[in-house]
Write a protein that holds these residues in place. Structure first.
Motif, PDB file in Angstrom:
ATOM      1  N   GLY A  44      -0.460   2.567 -10.962  1.00 18.88           N
ATOM      2  CA  GLY A  44       0.091   1.333 -11.512  1.00 18.88           C
ATOM      3  C   GLY A  44      -0.322   0.123 -10.950  1.00 18.88           C
ATOM      4  N   SER A  45       0.712  -0.945 -10.401  1.00 20.69           N
ATOM      5  CA  SER A  45       0.487  -2.073  -9.725  1.00 20.69           C
ATOM      6  C   SER A  45       0.532  -1.916  -8.085  1.00 20.69           C
ATOM      7  CB  SER A  45       1.289  -3.149 -10.189  1.00 20.69           C
ATOM      8  OG  SER A  45       2.810  -2.539  -9.965  1.00 20.69           O
ATOM      9  N   ALA A  46       0.553  -0.746  -7.915  1.00 23.23           N
ATOM     10  CA  ALA A  46       0.814  -0.337  -6.317  1.00 23.23           C
ATOM     11  C   ALA A  46      -0.161   0.608  -5.710  1.00 23.23           C
ATOM     12  CB  ALA A  46       2.095   0.082  -6.158  1.00 23.23           C
ATOM     13  N   ILE A  47      -0.448   0.660  -4.363  1.00 23.82           N
ATOM     14  CA  ILE A  47      -1.173   1.724  -3.657  1.00 23.82           C
ATOM     15  C   ILE A  47      -0.382   2.610  -3.064  1.00 23.82           C
ATOM     16  CG2 ILE A  47      -3.069   2.035  -2.209  1.00 23.82           C
ATOM     17  CD1 ILE A  47      -3.790  -0.784  -2.700  1.00 23.82           C
ATOM     18  N   LYS A  48      -0.403   4.033  -3.354  1.00 24.32           N
ATOM     19  CA  LYS A  48       0.508   4.795  -2.571  1.00 24.32           C
ATOM     20  C   LYS A  48      -0.415   6.042  -2.096  1.00 24.32           C
ATOM     21  CE  LYS A  48       4.664   3.637  -5.376  1.00 24.32           C
ATOM     22  NZ  LYS A  48       5.540   3.987  -6.086  1.00 24.32           N
TER      23      LYS A  48
END
Length: 578
Positions: free
Chosen positions: A318-322
């Motif tokens: 999505g709009s994140a890095i995990k």
């Protein structure tokens, strides 16, 4: 776990089973095993997270593991809570304890039969169970008959145990084909048994007990980190939550020198993913040797040295890095491999949440060599050099690169020694990937004027300032203290990090390369005395190395500010890593 069997046992309410003293008290039945060793291993695993674990014999040589006792209201609440946290199997259920026989856990046999808040004295001592009878010696035919009673999952477990022991490398399918039979024979040989390729009941028990104890020692359990928005299985017996320090949720080792797990969580897209990829490789926890790969949406990094084995993974979600990282001490590869396998297969984004950039700033120790509380990798030493070729070739001092396992230019570009001259102390470095320098040294062909102003460019503080410094001085003599014609004596306060840097005249032409201070002569020279290899010696060395020196294009003095810019553009930080 075979739930239908346990449900039938509970329904029958076998006579003689110890019951709770109050009908309102119940247990959370969470697991059952077919061997005492396996049940004890699982009880130890749960006991790391719960202080009310109990184990009881059941009918049909089964062993049940339960939590409690609770009042019925408490039990329903706990069942819902623990299921939602995935801390217990999803098919756990309430039991009145009617099917429980002798207690085997905790060791010593104290069975709590009242709710935790009940008055003291409500516990009843139960004798410890007799030792598990050892299976009798079997013929191969009997072993095959016993083997046929195994479920498909139990057969898979045997393959997993053989894989863990290093004897099986095939598919975990529960089918005992030639590969599985061969691995069984190898295990039998390694353990002093006749290599029949068919495990007896006793041999299966021995193999599975060792595997289950090993598995339980990790305490693998699901963790849902709401702040990071990540769910993952972690070795909870070996790591514990240690706080947030963006972009990481830290799970530190329970013991000194043990493993470290990091959950990676930050906002961003491809640009931030690339930055994170570079940052992780700058940390001391990520050894330099090992494969690594980055794509448009994800990366993996592996590293290994004599101290640790590390793995890191991150992806855009999505709009994140995990992602996550696992750092494990060298020499414990089997447990590390199992933990990593579970982490990789279970990792998932639990929500859109991610750690804010300031997470943990109020508690993280602040040092220039730390990032999010983790040590940044630093070189053994750093010195200076300068560009002498349009392809990025760099001249430096031999002392800068002596005994280095890895050499870098400006910390990012790997380089190798292309030529060296032990007499003059000159070394030519070539980058492993071609570089396009802003400025290339222009070697003066004229003899510099005695007592003229000169400047030395260099990383005086070994890169701490991030840019080269320019130190001004004068040309004190045209030769060394013992009359060496290839040296120039300088009068300026040079630092160790300046060694290898260019010496420039007032026109910006290079008249020499600064040498390191020689501490092995036994002489304590004044602090403003320094020496440089002259431009003629440098030109001859470069010509022998296939480089035509660049000639100066100006003869008159240039402004000090222009001199600083030219010097900084040609000067390179040379770092030695081991």
């Amino acid at each position: 776990m075979v739930r239908f069997l346990l449900a039938a046992l509970l329904f029958l309410g076998l006579s003689g089973a110890p019951r709770a003293q109050t009908q309102d008290l119940v247990w959370l039945q969470i697991e059952a095993q077919q061997s005492l060793a396996g049940a004890e291993a699982r009880a130890r695993f749960y006991a790391r997270s719960f202080d009310n674990v109990a184990g009881f014999r059941l009918a049909g040589r089964w062993y049940g593991i339960a939590l409690g006792p609770y009042t019925r209201t408490e039990a329903l609440q706990e069942l819902a809570r623990l299921r939602s946290q995935r801390a217990i199997p999803g098919d756990s259920y309430l039991s009145d304890g009617a099917a429980f026989r002798q207690q085997f856990w905790p060791v010593g046999g104290v069975r709590q039969t009242t709710a935790p808040e009940a008055p003291a004295g409500a516990a009843v001592e139960v004798a410890a169970p007799p030792a598990e009878p050892q299976p009798a010696e079997e013929s191969i035919a009997q072993s095959r008959a016993s083997e046929r009673s195994l479920t498909r999952e139990e057969r898979r477990d045997l393959q997993r145990a053989l894989q863990w022991e290093g004897f099986y490398s095939g598919i975990i399918d529960g089918l005992f084909g030639p590969g599985t039979r061969g691995s069984m024979a190898q295990w039998q040989t390694a353990n002093g048994f006749q290599p029949s390729g068919v495990l007896s009941t006793a041999q299966r028990l021995s193999l599975m007990t060792a595997y289950q104890d090993f598995y339980a020692s990790l305490g693998l359990g699901l963790v849902i980190d709401a702040e990071a928005g990540i769910e993952i299985t972690l070795p909870r017996a070996m790591v514990r939550f240690d706080g947030y320090a963006a972009p990481f949720a830290r799970y530190a080792s329970e013991t000194d020198g043990g493993p470290l797990a990091l959950l990676i969580s930050q906002g961003g897209g491809q640009t931030e993913l690339t930055g994170l990829y570079d940052i992780l490789q700058s940390l001391e926890i990520m050894p330099l040797d090992g494969p690594r790969e980055i794509g448009a949406r994800a990366f993996t990094i592996e590293g290994r040295n004599d101290e640790r084995v590390s793995f890191a993974f991150a992806e855009i979600s999505g709009s994140a890095i995990k992602g996550f990282a696992l750092v494990w001490p060298t020499g414990d590869d089997r447990r590390r491999d199992l933990a990593l396998q579970e982490m990789r297969s279970s990792f998932a984004s639990a929500s859109a949440a991610f750690l804010p950039d300031d997470a943990g700033q109020d508690v993280t120790e602040q040092r220039i060599d730390l990032l999010a509380g983790l040590e940044i990798r630093t070189p053994d030493r750093s010195r200076s050099g300068f560009f002498v070729g349009g392809d990025g070739a760099v001249l430096t001092t031999r002392a800068a690169v002596r005994g280095c396992g890895r050499i870098t230019l400006d910390r990012d570009v790997d380089a190798r020694v292309a030529a060296e001259d032990s007499g003059s102390g000159l070394v030519l470095l070539r980058p492993t990937t071609p570089q396009v320098p802003i400025e290339v040294a222009r070697l003066s062909a004229a003899q510099p004027r005695l007592q003229s102003d000169i400047a030395v460019a260099g990383y005086s503080f070994e890169g701490l300032l991030g840019a080269p410094s320019v130190t001004f001085g004068r040309l004190a003599d045209l030769e060394g203290l013992q009359g060496q014609s290839d040296l120039k004596r300088l009068s300026l306060p040079a630092e160790d990090g300046d060694a290898g840097g260019p010496v420039l005249d007032e026109a910006g032409a290079v008249v020499g390369m600064l040498l390191p201070r020689d501490s092995n002569t036994g002489r304590n020279l004044p602090p403003d005395v320094a020496f440089a290899v002259d431009a003629g010696t440098i030109a001859a060395f470069l010509a022998e190395s296939g480089i035509d020196p660049v000639q100066p294009n100006a003869t008159g003095p240039i402004a000090p500010e222009d001199l600083r810019i030219r010097a900084a553009d040609m000067t390179v930080l040379v770092s030695c890593w081991n």
